[in-house]
Design a protein around this motif. Structure first.
Motif, PDB file in Angstrom:
ATOM      1  N   ALA A  51       4.849  -4.814  10.045  1.00 38.82           N
ATOM      2  CA  ALA A  51       5.383  -5.791   8.907  1.00 38.82           C
ATOM      3  C   ALA A  51       6.253  -5.213   7.799  1.00 38.82           C
ATOM      4  N   LYS A  52       6.229  -3.690   7.850  1.00 40.49           N
ATOM      5  CA  LYS A  52       7.136  -2.983   6.986  1.00 40.49           C
ATOM      6  C   LYS A  52       8.482  -3.003   7.513  1.00 40.49           C
ATOM      7  N   MET A  97       1.251 -11.766   5.032  1.00 36.87           N
ATOM      8  CA  MET A  97       0.771 -10.781   6.173  1.00 36.87           C
ATOM      9  C   MET A  97      -0.238  -9.914   5.849  1.00 36.87           C
ATOM     10  N   SER A  98      -0.808  -9.684   4.602  1.00 38.13           N
ATOM     11  CA  SER A  98      -1.676  -8.726   4.284  1.00 38.13           C
ATOM     12  C   SER A  98      -3.062  -9.166   4.749  1.00 38.13           C
ATOM     13  N   ASN A 144      -5.455  -7.679   3.262  1.00 31.86           N
ATOM     14  CA  ASN A 144      -6.370  -7.478   1.992  1.00 31.86           C
ATOM     15  C   ASN A 144      -6.190  -8.844   1.064  1.00 31.86           C
ATOM     16  N   GLU A 196       4.123  -9.695   1.655  1.00 33.65           N
ATOM     17  CA  GLU A 196       2.732  -8.985   1.677  1.00 33.65           C
ATOM     18  C   GLU A 196       1.797 -10.169   1.573  1.00 33.65           C
ATOM     19  N   VAL A 231       1.244   5.692  20.869  1.00 35.23           N
ATOM     20  CA  VAL A 231       0.011   5.608  21.632  1.00 35.23           C
ATOM     21  C   VAL A 231       0.438   5.975  22.960  1.00 35.23           C
ATOM     22  N   LEU A 275      -4.457   3.796  16.396  1.00 33.90           N
ATOM     23  CA  LEU A 275      -5.760   3.694  17.262  1.00 33.90           C
ATOM     24  C   LEU A 275      -5.037   3.185  18.686  1.00 33.90           C
ATOM     25  N   GLY A 327       0.816  -1.182   0.007  1.00 29.18           N
ATOM     26  CA  GLY A 327       0.032  -0.156  -0.121  1.00 29.18           C
ATOM     27  C   GLY A 327       0.850   1.294   0.068  1.00 29.18           C
ATOM     28  N   GLU A 380      -0.028  10.571   8.421  1.00 30.61           N
ATOM     29  CA  GLU A 380       0.231   9.402   7.207  1.00 30.61           C
ATOM     30  C   GLU A 380      -1.111   9.088   6.571  1.00 30.61           C
ATOM     31  N   THR A 429       9.201   6.433  11.326  1.00 30.66           N
ATOM     32  CA  THR A 429       8.143   7.230  11.858  1.00 30.66           C
ATOM     33  C   THR A 429       6.843   6.964  11.890  1.00 30.66           C
ATOM     34  N   ILE A 463      -5.479  -5.630  17.005  1.00 32.72           N
ATOM     35  CA  ILE A 463      -6.389  -4.423  16.921  1.00 32.72           C
ATOM     36  C   ILE A 463      -7.238  -4.436  15.556  1.00 32.72           C
TER      37      ILE A 463
HETATM   38  P1  FAD Z   1       2.245   2.342  11.722  1.00 31.09           P
HETATM   39  O1  FAD Z   1       2.250   3.493  12.822  1.00 31.09           O
HETATM   40  O2  FAD Z   1       3.665   1.800  11.769  1.00 31.09           O
HETATM   41  O3  FAD Z   1       1.281   1.566  11.533  1.00 31.09           O
HETATM   42  C1  FAD Z   1      -0.175   1.819  11.841  1.00 31.09           C
HETATM   43  C2  FAD Z   1      -0.939   0.701  11.250  1.00 31.09           C
HETATM   44  O4  FAD Z   1      -0.923  -0.295  12.325  1.00 31.09           O
HETATM   45  C3  FAD Z   1      -2.515   1.233  11.041  1.00 31.09           C
HETATM   46  O5  FAD Z   1      -2.804   1.527   9.673  1.00 31.09           O
HETATM   47  C4  FAD Z   1      -2.947  -0.123  11.383  1.00 31.09           C
HETATM   48  O6  FAD Z   1      -3.121  -0.961  10.565  1.00 31.09           O
HETATM   49  C5  FAD Z   1      -2.157  -0.651  12.593  1.00 31.09           C
HETATM   50  N1  FAD Z   1      -2.346   0.063  13.986  1.00 31.09           N
HETATM   51  C6  FAD Z   1      -3.011   0.818  14.311  1.00 31.09           C
HETATM   52  N2  FAD Z   1      -3.077   0.986  15.579  1.00 31.09           N
HETATM   53  C7  FAD Z   1      -2.313   0.083  16.381  1.00 31.09           C
HETATM   54  C8  FAD Z   1      -1.898  -0.176  17.518  1.00 31.09           C
HETATM   55  N3  FAD Z   1      -2.318   0.555  18.531  1.00 31.09           N
HETATM   56  N4  FAD Z   1      -1.260  -1.284  17.599  1.00 31.09           N
HETATM   57  C9  FAD Z   1      -0.759  -1.988  16.379  1.00 31.09           C
HETATM   58  N5  FAD Z   1      -1.136  -1.723  15.314  1.00 31.09           N
HETATM   59  C10 FAD Z   1      -1.975  -0.784  15.104  1.00 31.09           C
HETATM   60  N6  FAD Z   1      -2.222  -0.310   2.489  1.00 31.09           N
HETATM   61  C11 FAD Z   1      -3.184  -0.138   1.374  1.00 31.09           C
HETATM   62  O7  FAD Z   1      -3.822   0.921   1.283  1.00 31.09           O
HETATM   63  N7  FAD Z   1      -3.654  -1.336   0.676  1.00 31.09           N
HETATM   64  C12 FAD Z   1      -2.823  -2.630   0.896  1.00 31.09           C
HETATM   65  O8  FAD Z   1      -3.411  -3.465   0.193  1.00 31.09           O
HETATM   66  C13 FAD Z   1      -1.973  -2.473   1.797  1.00 31.09           C
HETATM   67  N8  FAD Z   1      -1.288  -3.705   2.215  1.00 31.09           N
HETATM   68  C14 FAD Z   1      -0.451  -3.778   3.325  1.00 31.09           C
HETATM   69  C15 FAD Z   1       0.294  -5.202   3.476  1.00 31.09           C
HETATM   70  C16 FAD Z   1       1.047  -5.240   4.459  1.00 31.09           C
HETATM   71  C17 FAD Z   1       1.630  -6.631   4.649  1.00 31.09           C
HETATM   72  C18 FAD Z   1       1.389  -4.033   5.202  1.00 31.09           C
HETATM   73  C19 FAD Z   1       2.598  -4.401   6.227  1.00 31.09           C
HETATM   74  C20 FAD Z   1       0.858  -2.977   5.038  1.00 31.09           C
HETATM   75  C21 FAD Z   1      -0.238  -2.856   4.178  1.00 31.09           C
HETATM   76  N9  FAD Z   1      -0.744  -1.733   3.843  1.00 31.09           N
HETATM   77  C22 FAD Z   1      -1.683  -1.565   2.634  1.00 31.09           C
HETATM   78  C23 FAD Z   1      -0.362  -0.357   4.620  1.00 31.09           C
HETATM   79  C24 FAD Z   1      -1.281  -0.477   5.813  1.00 31.09           C
HETATM   80  O9  FAD Z   1      -2.591  -0.613   5.780  1.00 31.09           O
HETATM   81  C25 FAD Z   1      -0.888   0.639   6.960  1.00 31.09           C
HETATM   82  O10 FAD Z   1      -1.377   1.886   6.592  1.00 31.09           O
HETATM   83  C26 FAD Z   1       0.608   0.802   7.167  1.00 31.09           C
HETATM   84  O11 FAD Z   1       1.304  -0.461   7.334  1.00 31.09           O
HETATM   85  C27 FAD Z   1       0.811   1.871   8.269  1.00 31.09           C
HETATM   86  O12 FAD Z   1       2.100   1.933   8.164  1.00 31.09           O
HETATM   87  P2  FAD Z   1       2.800   3.278   8.815  1.00 31.09           P
HETATM   88  O13 FAD Z   1       4.199   3.283   8.875  1.00 31.09           O
HETATM   89  O14 FAD Z   1       2.320   4.342   8.309  1.00 31.09           O
HETATM   90  O15 FAD Z   1       2.204   3.478  10.414  1.00 31.09           O
END
Ligand code: FAD
Ligand code: MG
Length: 344
Positions: free
Chosen positions: A176-177, A70-71, A73, A67, A296, A262, A37, A248, A243, A119
């Protein structure tokens, strides 16, 4: 005489190696794609550009495998299978899913549940970043909160994972990223690459240094400005920088911003003043989980957690543009925009 000749030949050979080593400089090879994503970019420095391109493709293939497992989607991912079978059966997962989920649970315990891989139900309810994004009713949030207890993720039986209650859902979006970045670094190392910048949608890992004795400079996103605008730089060698920010993924309704990190206790986007949480560490999986968890936890608890961890540093920014640094990063971080101020 024979010995002398052999020595001379050896010396010439060594000189030739040194000479050719010096004459050919590493060149940068870069490629980018869209997965997880988000936008992914890998830059490596190598003498063999053709091979370099292949190595990067190998890295993208590894990310694609991650992906697929672990996705949330992807219907037949390990994570989806675990979720579909919640309250019913255990699911045997691949060893990397097992590793990431085990790490996720470690961080759930270390952050007292602020980072919470269970979550998923709340993430789906809010739908932030999807077409379904909305502010759920408070009733729906209270209901969903009954399904986010990470203690009910049962991993006692080897690689078999079971969610103890029907309706539970796991989500590895916050960790996972980071794992993917570590796996890319591993592939690059195995292929002899010593200098690289891996950027998985803002999840950055630098290998080596920019030049000998010159560290990489990594920009920290200005949380009030569009992507690519920095508020400061941090100097690093062989480290990862991750970060989590309220900029984001979010939507706005009635003038209020609802972002994607969240608070598993309230069920609402975390709101404690912190709007950006950056973690610097050796492993990206650790930095990713901690960036979300510390966001959080907020300033006091988050800073206390990081100060207690060896080799992990943080840069936290609040909604008043105040910047808080952990003790080990102070001499490596510089503000480049005077709207921001470090609070000692
Ligand atoms: P971070 O702060 O690292 O993570 C926030 C994300 O973690 C949130 O989006 C939620 O998914 C989760 N989260 C929220 N609150 C908590 C919490 N309290 N504790 C633990 N986890 C929490 N995006 C798309 O738009 N389409 C896709 O098909 C898609 N596929 C993905 C597949 C994989 C394997 C991964 C790892 C990510 C994918 N994403 C996709 C992106 C994903 O939806 C998140 O938006 C992204 O991982 C958030 O990363 P961040 O670094 O912005 O934020
Ligand atoms: Mg994270």
């Amino acid at each position: 005489m024979k010995r002398y000749k052999a020595k001379a030949a050896m010396l010439i050979l060594i000189l030739m190696i040194i000479f050719t080593g010096c004459s050919k400089k590493d060149e940068m090879v870069t490629d980018s794609t869209y997965m997880l994503g988000t936008y992914l970019q890998i830059n490596i420095w190598t003498q063999d550009a053709e091979k370099g391109k292949e190595i990067i493709q190998q890295c993208f293939q590894r990310i694609s495998d991650i992906e697929k497992r672990m996705s949330v989607n992807i219907e037949d991912s390990d994570v989806s299978k675990i979720n579909i079978n919640a309250g019913k059966a255990s699911v045997q997962v691949e060893s990397d899913t097992d590793y990431v989920l085990t790490k996720a649970l470690e961080y759930a315990r270390a952050t007292d549940g602020a980072f919470n891989p269970a979550i998923g139900k709340l993430v789906a309810l809010w739908g932030i970043g999807t077409e379904k994004e909305n502010v759920p009713s408070d009733n729906a949030i209270q209901e969903a909160l009954q399904y986010v207890d990470y203690h009910k993720i049962d991993m006692k039986d080897g690689r078999n994972v079971r969610l103890e209650a029907e309706g539970m859902r796991i989500d590895l979006g916050g960790i996972a990223k980071g794992y993917a970045a570590d796996e890319v670094a591993k592939i690059l190392s195995e292929n002899g690459i010593k200098k690289a910048i891996i950027n998985l949608g803002g999840n950055v890992l630098v290998m080596g240094s920019k030049e000998e004795n010159t560290p990489w400079k990594v920009g920290i996103q200005n949380p009030f400005e569009p992507t690519g605008t920095y508020m400061g730089v941090v100097e690093l060698t062989d480290k990862t920088v991750v970060t989590s920010g309220n900029y984001e993924r979010y939507f706005e309704k009635n003038g209020k911003r609802y972002h994607h990190i969240l608070d598993p206790k309230s069920g609402y986007p975390a709101e404690n003043g912190i709007i950006s949480s950056t973690i610097i560490a050796d492993k990206s999986i650790d930095a990713d989980a901690l960036s979300t968890g510390v966001y959080v936890l907020g300033l006091e608890k988050g800073m206390a957690l990081i100060e207690g961890l060896q080799g992990v540093e943080c840069i936290l920014i609040n909604d008043k543009s105040e910047v808080f640094l952990s003790s080990g990063i102070k001499d490596r971080f510089k503000i480049t925009n005077d709207q921001f101020k470090v609070v000692e």
